[in-house]
Motif scaffolding. Structure first.
Motif, PDB file in Angstrom:
ATOM      1  N   ARG A   1      61.321 -29.468 -63.430  1.00  0.00           N
ATOM      2  CA  ARG A   1      60.507 -30.496 -64.205  1.00  0.00           C
ATOM      3  C   ARG A   1      58.831 -30.034 -64.423  1.00  0.00           C
ATOM      4  O   ARG A   1      58.040 -30.535 -63.918  1.00  0.00           O
TER       5      ARG A   1
ATOM      6  N   ALA B   1      62.781 -24.498 -66.019  1.00  0.00           N
ATOM      7  CA  ALA B   1      61.731 -25.525 -66.439  1.00  0.00           C
ATOM      8  C   ALA B   1      62.228 -26.897 -66.194  1.00  0.00           C
ATOM      9  O   ALA B   1      61.628 -27.822 -65.754  1.00  0.00           O
ATOM     10  N   LYS B   2      63.620 -27.146 -66.783  1.00  0.00           N
ATOM     11  CA  LYS B   2      64.340 -28.395 -66.852  1.00  0.00           C
ATOM     12  C   LYS B   2      64.487 -28.821 -65.538  1.00  0.00           C
ATOM     13  O   LYS B   2      64.303 -30.145 -64.961  1.00  0.00           O
ATOM     14  N   THR B   3      65.154 -27.996 -64.552  1.00  0.00           N
ATOM     15  CA  THR B   3      65.285 -28.175 -63.198  1.00  0.00           C
ATOM     16  C   THR B   3      64.154 -28.390 -62.484  1.00  0.00           C
ATOM     17  O   THR B   3      64.305 -29.392 -61.389  1.00  0.00           O
TER      18      THR B   3
ATOM     19  N   SER C   1      56.769 -27.283 -67.263  1.00  0.00           N
ATOM     20  CA  SER C   1      57.083 -26.478 -68.637  1.00  0.00           C
ATOM     21  C   SER C   1      57.554 -25.284 -68.318  1.00  0.00           C
ATOM     22  O   SER C   1      57.259 -24.588 -67.219  1.00  0.00           O
ATOM     23  N   ALA C   2      57.678 -24.530 -69.200  1.00  0.00           N
ATOM     24  CA  ALA C   2      58.058 -22.950 -69.051  1.00  0.00           C
ATOM     25  C   ALA C   2      57.006 -21.941 -68.730  1.00  0.00           C
ATOM     26  O   ALA C   2      57.330 -21.050 -67.927  1.00  0.00           O
TER      27      ALA C   2
ATOM     28  N   VAL D   1      63.409 -21.487 -69.568  1.00  0.00           N
ATOM     29  CA  VAL D   1      63.704 -22.397 -70.146  1.00  0.00           C
ATOM     30  C   VAL D   1      64.452 -23.588 -69.440  1.00  0.00           C
ATOM     31  O   VAL D   1      64.469 -24.570 -69.198  1.00  0.00           O
ATOM     32  N   ASN D   2      65.553 -22.882 -68.763  1.00  0.00           N
ATOM     33  CA  ASN D   2      66.604 -23.658 -68.106  1.00  0.00           C
ATOM     34  C   ASN D   2      66.058 -24.026 -66.708  1.00  0.00           C
ATOM     35  O   ASN D   2      66.079 -25.165 -66.269  1.00  0.00           O
TER      36      ASN D   2
END
Length: 207
Positions: free
Chosen positions: A39, A35-37, A41-42, A32-33
């Motif tokens: 750009r 995925a943000k980095t 989805s998980a 999850v983390n």
């Protein structure tokens, strides 16, 4: 961007980050983390993590998630021994004729020790007609990249030994190259404990 290209982008980006040592050994890689980095989805992140675990670039533990491996001295010793054996296999049999450059893979010019060593070993892998040996060496290069910087730090002779192997390759001194590769990895084994100490997380006690 379609799903296939997204998964490939995430895989390559995450692989580069792991090989560059951006995540210390033992750091939990949370999809999850990440995925943000990255750009994304998980889902493609999880796919990339499973793929990297299959390549043994990261570790996967039941209910523990994914982490860059924490290598013990014995682990690194085995990896160096495996590298020496694999490269020796690639160098068996016919070798390229130095008078016919098309039969050789050119070495890329790198000032960085890790990149230069990767270039040499990749070129040697291409000698082998056995694709399994080639794939095994390519995977070994990836798995080893993260601790190459530590090698050059703890052993001041590492760069000189690399330069000598590069010269043997460029001038077609194949017997000398085989002998130097064996000596290089024996020295790597002798320094394995110091390399492990160099890359170990600083808050983890030495054992």
């Amino acid at each position: 961007m379609n799903a296939g290209s997204t998964m490939e982008r995430v895989y390559l980006d995450l692989k580069m980050r792991v090989l560059d040592g951006r995540y210390p050994p033992g750091t939990r890689l949370d999809p999850v983390n990440l995925a943000k980095t990255l750009r994304a989805s998980a889902t493609p992140v999880r796919e990339a993590l499973h793929r990297l675990a299959g390549e043994r670039i990261i570790d996967s533990w039941h209910q523990e998630g994914f982490r860059p491996p924490i290598l013990a001295e014995a682990d690194l010793h085995d990896l160096y021994s495996w590298a020496s054996w694999l490269l020796g296999l690639a160098l068996q049999g016919d070798v390229p004729d130095p008078d016919h450059p098309a039969g050789l893979v050119g070495l890329e010019l790198h000032k960085d020790y890790a990149e230069a060593l990767d270039s040499l070993f990749r070129a040697i892998a291409m000698w082998s007609a056995n694709r399994e040996i080639r794939f095994a060496i390519f995977n070994l290069i990836d798995r080893s990249h993260v601790f190459r910087k530590a090698e050059a730090t703890v052993d001041t002779a590492a760069r000189d030994m690399l330069a000598a192997m590069e010269d043997d390759y460029r001038f077609g001194r194949w017997s000398a190259l085989r002998a130097k590769i064996t000596r290089f990895h024996r020295r790597r084994m002798a320094f394995a404990g110091r390399v492990v100490a160099e890359i170990r997380p600083r808050d983890e006690p030495l054992r």
